[in-house]
Write a protein that holds these residues in place. Structure first.
Motif, PDB file in Angstrom:
ATOM      1  N   SER A  11      -0.179 -24.406 -16.327  1.00  0.00           N
ATOM      2  CA  SER A  11      -0.417 -23.958 -17.706  1.00  0.00           C
ATOM      3  C   SER A  11      -1.900 -23.702 -17.947  1.00  0.00           C
ATOM      4  O   SER A  11      -2.274 -22.722 -18.596  1.00  0.00           O
ATOM      5  CB  SER A  11       0.085 -24.999 -18.713  1.00  0.00           C
ATOM      6  N   TYR A  18      -5.535 -15.900 -19.440  1.00  0.00           N
ATOM      7  CA  TYR A  18      -5.515 -15.158 -20.710  1.00  0.00           C
ATOM      8  C   TYR A  18      -6.869 -15.212 -21.418  1.00  0.00           C
ATOM      9  O   TYR A  18      -7.283 -14.236 -22.044  1.00  0.00           O
ATOM     10  CB  TYR A  18      -4.368 -15.631 -21.614  1.00  0.00           C
ATOM     11  N   VAL A  32       0.152  -8.372 -27.125  1.00  0.00           N
ATOM     12  CA  VAL A  32       0.001  -8.506 -25.672  1.00  0.00           C
ATOM     13  C   VAL A  32       1.317  -8.145 -24.980  1.00  0.00           C
ATOM     14  O   VAL A  32       1.517  -8.401 -23.807  1.00  0.00           O
ATOM     15  CB  VAL A  32      -0.503  -9.933 -25.311  1.00  0.00           C
ATOM     16  N   GLN A  33       2.238  -7.552 -25.733  1.00  0.00           N
ATOM     17  CA  GLN A  33       3.491  -7.089 -25.124  1.00  0.00           C
ATOM     18  C   GLN A  33       3.246  -5.754 -24.426  1.00  0.00           C
ATOM     19  O   GLN A  33       2.521  -4.907 -24.949  1.00  0.00           O
ATOM     20  CB  GLN A  33       4.570  -6.908 -26.189  1.00  0.00           C
ATOM     21  N   GLY A  63       4.427 -18.859 -27.014  1.00  0.00           N
ATOM     22  CA  GLY A  63       3.599 -17.928 -26.232  1.00  0.00           C
ATOM     23  C   GLY A  63       3.241 -16.752 -27.120  1.00  0.00           C
ATOM     24  O   GLY A  63       3.578 -15.607 -26.826  1.00  0.00           O
ATOM     25  N   CYS A  64       2.541 -17.063 -28.216  1.00  0.00           N
ATOM     26  CA  CYS A  64       2.388 -16.081 -29.318  1.00  0.00           C
ATOM     27  C   CYS A  64       1.252 -15.089 -29.118  1.00  0.00           C
ATOM     28  O   CYS A  64       1.019 -14.243 -29.978  1.00  0.00           O
ATOM     29  CB  CYS A  64       2.187 -16.815 -30.637  1.00  0.00           C
ATOM     30  N   GLY A  65       0.492 -15.200 -28.007  1.00  0.00           N
ATOM     31  CA  GLY A  65      -0.605 -14.258 -27.788  1.00  0.00           C
ATOM     32  C   GLY A  65      -1.633 -14.354 -28.888  1.00  0.00           C
ATOM     33  O   GLY A  65      -2.044 -15.446 -29.303  1.00  0.00           O
ATOM     34  N   THR A  85       0.269 -21.044 -28.536  1.00  0.00           N
ATOM     35  CA  THR A  85      -0.263 -20.493 -27.294  1.00  0.00           C
ATOM     36  C   THR A  85      -1.107 -21.577 -26.647  1.00  0.00           C
ATOM     37  O   THR A  85      -1.635 -22.447 -27.350  1.00  0.00           O
ATOM     38  CB  THR A  85      -1.129 -19.239 -27.527  1.00  0.00           C
ATOM     39  N   PHE A  86      -1.257 -21.517 -25.320  1.00  0.00           N
ATOM     40  CA  PHE A  86      -2.079 -22.514 -24.642  1.00  0.00           C
ATOM     41  C   PHE A  86      -3.464 -21.946 -24.322  1.00  0.00           C
ATOM     42  O   PHE A  86      -4.306 -22.632 -23.759  1.00  0.00           O
ATOM     43  CB  PHE A  86      -1.371 -22.991 -23.371  1.00  0.00           C
ATOM     44  N   GLU A  90      -6.917 -17.213 -27.566  1.00  0.00           N
ATOM     45  CA  GLU A  90      -5.862 -16.638 -28.402  1.00  0.00           C
ATOM     46  C   GLU A  90      -5.664 -17.464 -29.665  1.00  0.00           C
ATOM     47  O   GLU A  90      -5.547 -16.917 -30.768  1.00  0.00           O
ATOM     48  CB  GLU A  90      -4.546 -16.559 -27.616  1.00  0.00           C
ATOM     49  N   ALA A 112      -0.797 -25.280 -28.055  1.00  0.00           N
ATOM     50  CA  ALA A 112       0.172 -26.166 -27.399  1.00  0.00           C
ATOM     51  C   ALA A 112       0.789 -25.468 -26.192  1.00  0.00           C
ATOM     52  O   ALA A 112       0.828 -24.240 -26.110  1.00  0.00           O
ATOM     53  CB  ALA A 112       1.259 -26.558 -28.392  1.00  0.00           C
ATOM     54  N   ASP A 113       1.283 -26.297 -25.275  1.00  0.00           N
ATOM     55  CA  ASP A 113       1.858 -25.824 -24.016  1.00  0.00           C
ATOM     56  C   ASP A 113       3.385 -25.780 -24.132  1.00  0.00           C
ATOM     57  O   ASP A 113       4.006 -26.810 -24.421  1.00  0.00           O
ATOM     58  CB  ASP A 113       1.426 -26.833 -22.919  1.00  0.00           C
ATOM     59  N   PHE A 114       3.977 -24.607 -23.883  1.00  0.00           N
ATOM     60  CA  PHE A 114       5.442 -24.543 -24.037  1.00  0.00           C
ATOM     61  C   PHE A 114       6.190 -25.246 -22.904  1.00  0.00           C
ATOM     62  O   PHE A 114       7.413 -25.353 -22.942  1.00  0.00           O
ATOM     63  CB  PHE A 114       5.953 -23.125 -24.292  1.00  0.00           C
ATOM     64  N   LEU A 132       8.509 -13.898 -26.558  1.00  0.00           N
ATOM     65  CA  LEU A 132       8.342 -12.438 -26.516  1.00  0.00           C
ATOM     66  C   LEU A 132       7.411 -12.084 -25.360  1.00  0.00           C
ATOM     67  O   LEU A 132       6.191 -12.194 -25.476  1.00  0.00           O
ATOM     68  CB  LEU A 132       7.788 -11.943 -27.859  1.00  0.00           C
ATOM     69  N   GLU A 133       8.011 -11.734 -24.247  1.00  0.00           N
ATOM     70  CA  GLU A 133       7.285 -11.438 -23.000  1.00  0.00           C
ATOM     71  C   GLU A 133       6.410 -12.629 -22.578  1.00  0.00           C
ATOM     72  O   GLU A 133       5.334 -12.440 -22.023  1.00  0.00           O
ATOM     73  CB  GLU A 133       6.464 -10.153 -23.124  1.00  0.00           C
ATOM     74  N   SER A 134       6.863 -13.817 -22.883  1.00  0.00           N
ATOM     75  CA  SER A 134       6.129 -15.017 -22.458  1.00  0.00           C
ATOM     76  C   SER A 134       6.976 -15.903 -21.554  1.00  0.00           C
ATOM     77  O   SER A 134       6.439 -16.761 -20.855  1.00  0.00           O
ATOM     78  CB  SER A 134       5.663 -15.813 -23.686  1.00  0.00           C
TER      79      SER A 134
HETATM   80  C1  LIG Z   1       2.378 -11.241 -22.322  1.00  0.00           C
HETATM   81  S1  LIG Z   1       1.728 -12.370 -23.470  1.00  0.00           S
HETATM   82  C2  LIG Z   1       2.790 -12.083 -24.871  1.00  0.00           C
HETATM   83  C3  LIG Z   1       2.119 -12.521 -26.133  1.00  0.00           C
HETATM   84  C4  LIG Z   1       2.853 -12.425 -27.441  1.00  0.00           C
HETATM   85  N1  LIG Z   1       4.203 -12.929 -27.413  1.00  0.00           N
HETATM   86  C5  LIG Z   1       2.779 -11.064 -28.070  1.00  0.00           C
HETATM   87  O1  LIG Z   1       3.798 -10.632 -28.630  1.00  0.00           O
HETATM   88  O2  LIG Z   1       1.728 -10.447 -28.072  1.00  0.00           O
HETATM   89  C6  LIG Z   1       2.227 -13.975 -22.851  1.00  0.00           C
HETATM   90  C7  LIG Z   1       1.742 -15.140 -23.694  1.00  0.00           C
HETATM   91  O3  LIG Z   1       2.260 -16.402 -23.211  1.00  0.00           O
HETATM   92  C8  LIG Z   1       1.239 -17.375 -23.396  1.00  0.00           C
HETATM   93  N2  LIG Z   1       1.480 -18.532 -22.510  1.00  0.00           N
HETATM   94  C9  LIG Z   1       1.497 -18.544 -21.165  1.00  0.00           C
HETATM   95  N3  LIG Z   1       1.713 -19.788 -20.695  1.00  0.00           N
HETATM   96  C10 LIG Z   1       1.836 -20.590 -21.797  1.00  0.00           C
HETATM   97  C11 LIG Z   1       2.079 -21.984 -21.977  1.00  0.00           C
HETATM   98  N4  LIG Z   1       2.236 -22.792 -20.931  1.00  0.00           N
HETATM   99  N5  LIG Z   1       2.173 -22.460 -23.230  1.00  0.00           N
HETATM  100  C12 LIG Z   1       2.010 -21.645 -24.308  1.00  0.00           C
HETATM  101  N6  LIG Z   1       1.768 -20.301 -24.203  1.00  0.00           N
HETATM  102  C13 LIG Z   1       1.686 -19.784 -22.961  1.00  0.00           C
HETATM  103  C14 LIG Z   1      -0.019 -16.619 -23.010  1.00  0.00           C
HETATM  104  O4  LIG Z   1      -1.180 -17.282 -23.453  1.00  0.00           O
HETATM  105  C15 LIG Z   1       0.239 -15.307 -23.719  1.00  0.00           C
HETATM  106  O5  LIG Z   1      -0.127 -15.421 -25.047  1.00  0.00           O
END
Ligand SMILES: C[S@@+](CC[C@H](N)C(=O)[O-])C[C@H]1O[C@@H](n2cnc3c(N)ncnc32)[C@H](O)[C@@H]1O
Length: 260
Positions: A11, A18, A32-33, A63-65, A85-86, A90, A112-114, A132-134
């Motif tokens: 993570s 990122y 970030v999609q 994973g809200c970007g 988001t971690f 972001e 926070a870490d998902f 969403l793409e996370s």
């Molecule tokens: C491709 S981006 C998509 C972002 C967002 N959903 C959007 O619509 O723009 C992937 C996201 O997952 C987040 N992410 C990756 N690993 C994570 C974790 N362990 N915990 C929380 N967020 C995480 C990244 O920081 C990034 O924001």
């Protein structure tokens, strides 16, 4: 089951990736999609339609970007949205850009870490969890899906927009295909892929019912050919060790699951 220490390391590695991405790449509309239309509103409305998210739901955007979708949702619906988001970059940018904006519903960003949802949230509290793409960055998919099941209310929904691996389309090219994915996973450990049939088997075995698997109804060609995308793609190729395969390796689908 993957050890907690290993998950924490991964993570951190992804979050740092990122943090660095946002130093060198500017994402149009703070989204970030990558599977999107030029008009980001079309993409968000497609997600809202396919997820059936409604007013008054308590929603987790995992994973809200940069926080743009969470803000859009809280602005257009009377939802209570928690977005995590971690990545430190972001989180602080989401707070700065959207945290103070007035919205129809509630909106909260958390660092926070998902991979550790149960450390951050109580059982049975969300009506909807969205990735969403996370979900591509979920390293221990089984653990995270079990945790999502726990934090969802009975009958709650899980919406995942995810790039599924296309094993079938790679028929005859498995070696090149595996090499491409393996190099991504080994070098950065940031993407982990599932095929659609593996995903359905896994989610059903954990206690979800698959309600929808659908191609997003958006015009992605307009974005792919846009200058904005060419800039993002060139910057990613220049700054990171991305291998760009000359054949399709994934296909993005919207999926909706329900806790049964
Ligand atoms: C491709 S981006 C998509 C972002 C967002 N959903 C959007 O619509 O723009 C992937 C996201 O997952 C987040 N992410 C990756 N690993 C994570 C974790 N362990 N915990 C929380 N967020 C995480 C990244 O920081 C990034 O924001």
């Amino acid at each position: 089951m993957i050890e907690a220490e290993k998950l924490k390391d991964i993570s951190k590695e992804v979050a740092n990736f990122y943090n660095r991405v946002h130093e060198v790449i500017t994402f149009p509309n703070n989204s970030v999609q990558s599977y999107r239309a030029t008009d980001i509103g079309d993409t968000y409305e497609d997600i809202i339609r396919d997820s059936s998210v409604t007013d008054s739901m308590k929603v987790l955007d995992a994973g809200c970007g940069l926080g743009a979708f969470a803000s859009y949702l809280a602005s257009t619906k009377n939802c209570d949205v928690t977005a995590i988001t971690f990545s430190e970059t972001e989180f602080s940018k989401a707070e700065r850009v959207y945290g103070e904006k007035s919205t129809k519903g509630n909106l909260h960003y958390h660092h926070a870490d998902f991979h550790f949802l149960k450390d951050n949230f109580s059982s049975n509290i969300f009506d909807m969890v969205m990735f969403l793409e996370s979900f591509e960055h979920v390293y221990d998919k089984e653990k995270v899906l079990r945790d999502v099941l726990d934090i969802l209310k009975p009958g709650g929904f899980l919406f995942i927009k995810y790039h599924f691996v296309l094993w079938k389309n790679a028929a005859g090219r498995e070696d090149a295909f595996k090499k491409t994915l393996q190099s991504e996973t080994d070098s950065m450990r940031i993407f982990t892929h599932l095929a659609l049939h593996e995903y359905i088997k896994l989610t059903e075995s954990i206690g979800f019912q698959v309600k929808l698997v659908k191609l997003p109804s958006i015009n992605t060609d307009d974005y792919r050919s846009s200058n904005a995308n060419v800039e993002v793609a060139n910057s990613a190729i220049k700054n990171f060790n991305f291998t760009v395969p000359d054949f399709p390796v994934t296909q993005c689908y919207n999926t909706l699951l329900q806790k049964i």
